[in-house]
Design a protein around this motif. Structure first.
Motif, short mmCIF file in Angstrom:
data_model
loop_
_atom_site.label_atom_id
_atom_site.label_comp_id
_atom_site.label_asym_id
_atom_site.label_seq_id
_atom_site.Cartn_x
_atom_site.Cartn_y
_atom_site.Cartn_z
N ALA A 613 -95.92 92.74 55.82
CA ALA A 613 -96.90 93.79 56.09
C ALA A 613 -98.25 93.20 56.51
O ALA A 613 -98.88 93.66 57.46
CB ALA A 613 -97.07 94.69 54.86
N VAL A 653 -89.50 95.07 58.98
CA VAL A 653 -90.32 96.26 58.77
C VAL A 653 -89.66 97.16 57.73
O VAL A 653 -88.46 97.43 57.79
CB VAL A 653 -90.52 97.03 60.10
CG1 VAL A 653 -91.23 98.36 59.85
CG2 VAL A 653 -91.30 96.17 61.09
N GLU A 657 -93.89 100.65 55.64
CA GLU A 657 -94.70 100.36 56.82
C GLU A 657 -94.51 101.41 57.91
O GLU A 657 -95.47 101.76 58.61
CB GLU A 657 -94.37 98.98 57.36
CG GLU A 657 -94.84 97.83 56.50
CD GLU A 657 -94.44 96.50 57.09
OE1 GLU A 657 -95.18 95.97 57.93
OE2 GLU A 657 -93.34 96.00 56.73
N ARG A 660 -96.71 104.19 56.93
CA ARG A 660 -98.11 103.87 57.21
C ARG A 660 -98.43 104.06 58.69
O ARG A 660 -99.42 104.71 59.06
CB ARG A 660 -98.42 102.41 56.81
CG ARG A 660 -98.72 102.19 55.33
CD ARG A 660 -99.02 100.71 55.07
NE ARG A 660 -100.06 100.20 55.93
CZ ARG A 660 -101.35 100.09 55.59
NH1 ARG A 660 -101.74 100.46 54.38
NH2 ARG A 660 -102.23 99.60 56.44
N ASN A 661 -97.62 103.49 59.54
CA ASN A 661 -97.86 103.55 60.98
C ASN A 661 -97.80 104.99 61.49
O ASN A 661 -98.66 105.43 62.28
CB ASN A 661 -96.82 102.68 61.70
CG ASN A 661 -97.22 102.34 63.11
OD1 ASN A 661 -98.40 102.11 63.41
ND2 ASN A 661 -96.25 102.30 64.01
N ILE A 675 -94.87 97.05 64.42
CA ILE A 675 -94.04 97.89 63.56
C ILE A 675 -93.09 98.72 64.41
O ILE A 675 -91.91 98.88 64.07
CB ILE A 675 -94.93 98.80 62.69
CG1 ILE A 675 -95.73 97.96 61.70
CG2 ILE A 675 -94.09 99.84 61.94
CD1 ILE A 675 -96.73 98.73 60.88
#
Length: 691
Positions: A613, A653, A657, A660-661, A675
């Motif tokens: 990350a 990934v 994550e 988050r993205n 990502i």
């Protein structure tokens, strides 16, 4: 916590599974044995049953058991009779339970770098406390750890809790197999409060305080939360050597918690259980995710059955080895059996001082720390500020924290969650295709870097201020894991979003005067300058936010400072340990400084967790802000790129994550290409991002 701790905890659990291979079969055997025509001999021992009958004042049944060794005749089953006796409880049950609960406290497990986790412990003499060996593994850990009493909810909020130092040099005996640790507790704390006022549990060494088929009660601090009790919801299904097994409709146990019978006599020391596993054999948490092996998340495991160490077996072992210790320790040990707990009136216990109380604790190294109590829901990672020169009045003067921030934090988190999916894969795939629609992802390395850099810059539509980024987005939404909590990006410790926000709001309030001075100062020529100064001062405080590209590398300027793509939750301890040191990968035998946060040496830092990350977030930063990194010796240089790319490739990934993205795209408008398309890492010339 590292691989060693993980394997140790998993070893405990695997041992439980060997002792309890088939829960359903064990329950069936128990139910047959306690039925009217059942045979108690399949699950119990005559001596244990006789002791239990006498404790329950069932004299006739005890005589019958002696006269009739099978215990089964003319429809009579001694186990059935014992269990039937306990179906209705006298009102004194509640009184005894409240009195016993006072003796139970939260173990704040620390080392010289800060808090490592939490457990439960309970007093067994005026000066001795017992918990699990896997909670306090050695004298060094015990020396830094604290015992927190009276941490509980009331009708008016959290009551005042009190911290007591542990004194392992006075008494510390532990055993890995029986998973217990007994340690001395300081007689009084820094506020002059006596540990003796909380009482202790009178230990009964004889076996038979609870038998198969009976219910037991647990008092605990699960996952470090305020004190809780499981009343008559755990039924004993079997005894195996030194261990007792019990099940309930809702499995919940805390490492080191006390297991009581219905007379609130100590039956066992809870330590672990048999966990639910997925098809790949991974241990599952209650939310269905895979356990990471952390001490902090052990209480969140989905237990199918619980296991405690029989208190009679612990003291059978202690009796056999106590002669090996010096006279002072032997005297402390004998006080377990010779002292009598004082009787107190639990109903008149004062709760008038509810709120937040600061307490100064003398640390093992001679320094002082002030523990700031913060009201919040869930477990607390107690903030501490070192106090220097307190005698001369040069220490920090800290205002008591305000309880209303607990409510504010909860509202923030609730609002962030409302109408928001954790991760919608179908939507994310469509957004991803649309976002990169005009980018040739097969272009040359230089051209691809420039095209992506321009695109993620142009689409960064919303620039946040630092406080907005943390409190409205990062803690309550962006950095949340699927089980609803935050994790320290470097240590992996589990944290409560409500706690983090509440704690930071309290910190801001303590510096209210400085903030107001900035807002009213005439030295700033515009509101924009004043706002920038305000944000700069706020950014200097010890918050729970890590910039994977340190703020000093870009002089704490926006939009870099509040760009969510490279912000992660990280307690100040780990934040300070990393400082502004570039990432590095050490060899397994390198002699370097190690903590729960990672490893460090000179101009090199490797985190314990989060490699993939932080690598992808740093590579994003190089694309988004080319030239901001590498213009000073203490910053990351081009030779560190191979470390980041290696971590990226070896740590795929995660769904965290992707969440988050996906979420940051909704907030800021731009995305992290590493990502979305991990294979791009080999196609981009990241050297162009370093000055």
């Amino acid at each position: 916590m590292g691989t060693v701790v993980k394997s140790y905890l998993e070893g405990i659990i695997e041992d439980v599974e060997k002792r309890l291979p088939n829960i359903k079969e064990q329950v069936r055997i128990m139910e047959d044995a306690i039925s009217k025509k059942g045979d108690w001999r399949k699950v119990e021992d005559a001596g244990r049953l006789l002791f239990r009958l006498n404790k329950l004042s069932l004299k006739k049944e005890a005589s019958k058991l002696v006269e009739m060794p099978t215990g089964t005749a003319e429809g009579f089953n001694v186990l059935e009779r014992i269990i039937k006796e306990n179906e209705l409880m006298p009102i004194s049950f509640m009184y005894k339970g409240a009195l016993a609960a006072r003796t139970v406290g939260r173990v704040v497990v620390r080392n010289d770098d800060g808090i490592m986790g939490y457990g439960t412990g309970f007093m067994i003499s005026p000066n001795l406390m017992i918990t699990n060996h896997h909670v306090l593994e050695d004298v060094s850990t015990a020396r830094y750890s604290l015992f927190e009493m009276n941490y509980r909810e009331t009708d008016e909020g959290l009551s005042n809790s009190e911290f007591f130092r542990l004194e392992p040099d006075e008494f510390f005996i532990a055993n890995e197999h029986l998973d217990f640790a007994i340690v001395a507790v300081d007689v009084s704390n820094s506020n002059g409060s006596l540990i003796s006022k909380y009482g202790f549990n009178k230990i009964i060494k004889e076996s038979g305080k609870a038998v198969v088929g009976e219910c037991v009660n647990l008092v605990q601090h699960p996952a470090g939360e305020p004190k809780q009790i499981v009343i008559r919801n755990n039924k004993i299904i079997g005894i195996k050597d030194e261990f007792v097994h019990y099940v309930a409709d809702t499995m919940k146990g805390s490492s080191g918690c006390v297991v009581y019978n219905d007379n609130f006599e100590v039956v066992a020391l809870h330590h672990a259980g048999k966990p639910a596993r997925d098809s790949h054999g991974n241990i599952l948490l209650t939310d269905g995710t895979v356990w990471d092996g952390s001490r902090l998340t052990m209480d969140m495991i989905h237990w199918e059955a619980n296991e405690g160490i029989r208190i009679s077996k612990i003291f059978e072992y202690l009796d056999s080895i106590i002669h090996e210790y010096d006279a002072p320790k032997q005297r402390l040990y004998q006080e377990i059996f010779t002292s009598t707990p004082a009787i107190s009136n639990i109903w008149n216990e004062s709760t008038s001082n509810i709120g937040n109380v600061n307490q100064v604790v003398n640390e093992p190294d001679g320094s002082l720390s002030m523990y700031l109590k913060v009201n919040f829901s869930g477990a607390t990672a107690l903030p501490s500020i070192s106090v220097k020169d307190t005698d001369s009045g040069n220490g920090h003067v800290l205002k008591p924290t305000n309880g209303h921030n607990k409510h504010t934090a909860k509202v923030i988190v609730d609002n962030a969650y409302r109408n928001h999916d954790y991760y919608n894969e179908e939507t994310d795939i469509n957004d991803r295709k649309s976002y990169y629609g005009n980018i040739d992802l097969n272009d040359s390395p230089d051209a691809l870097f420039k095209a992506l850099s321009k695109h993620i810059n142009n689409t960064h539509a919303k620039v946040l201020c630092y406080r907005e980024a943390r409190h409205e987005y990062l803690y309550p939404l962006v950095d949340i894991h699927e089980f609803g909590k935050l994790r320290n990006i470097y240590s992996g410790d589990v944290l409560s979003p409500e706690e983090i926000i509440s704690k930071e709001l309290d910190l801001i309030e303590r510096y209210e005067h400085e903030f107001n001075s900035i807002l009213t100062s005439e030295s700033y020529h515009s509101d924009q300058e004043r706002l920038e100064a305000y944000d700069m001062f706020e950014a200097s405080l010890p918050f729970n936010c890590e910039h994977v590209v340190p703020q000093s590398w870009f002089n704490k300027r926006n939009p870099m400072r509040a760009d969510l793509h490279h912000l992660f939750t990280c307690e100040p301890t780990c934040n300070s340990f990393r400082s502004n040191i570039p990432y590095w990968e050490f060899g397994p035998l390198d002699e370097i400084v190690r903590t729960k946060c990672g490893r460090r040496e000179s101009n090199k830092f490797e985190p314990l967790h989060g490699h993939g990350a932080v690598a992808r977030a740093t590579l994003y930063f190089l694309l988004r802000y080319p030239g901001e990194v590498g213009d000073a010796n203490r910053e990351m240089q081009k030779d560190r790129l191979s470390v980041l790319l290696g971590w990226h490739k070896s740590n795929p990934v995660t769904r965290y994550e992707l969440h988050r993205n996906y979420t940051i795209f909704e907030i800021q408008g731009n995305r992290n290409p590493l990502i979305d398309y991990p294979d791009l890492a080999d196609k981009i010339n990241f050297n162009l991002g370093i000055d």
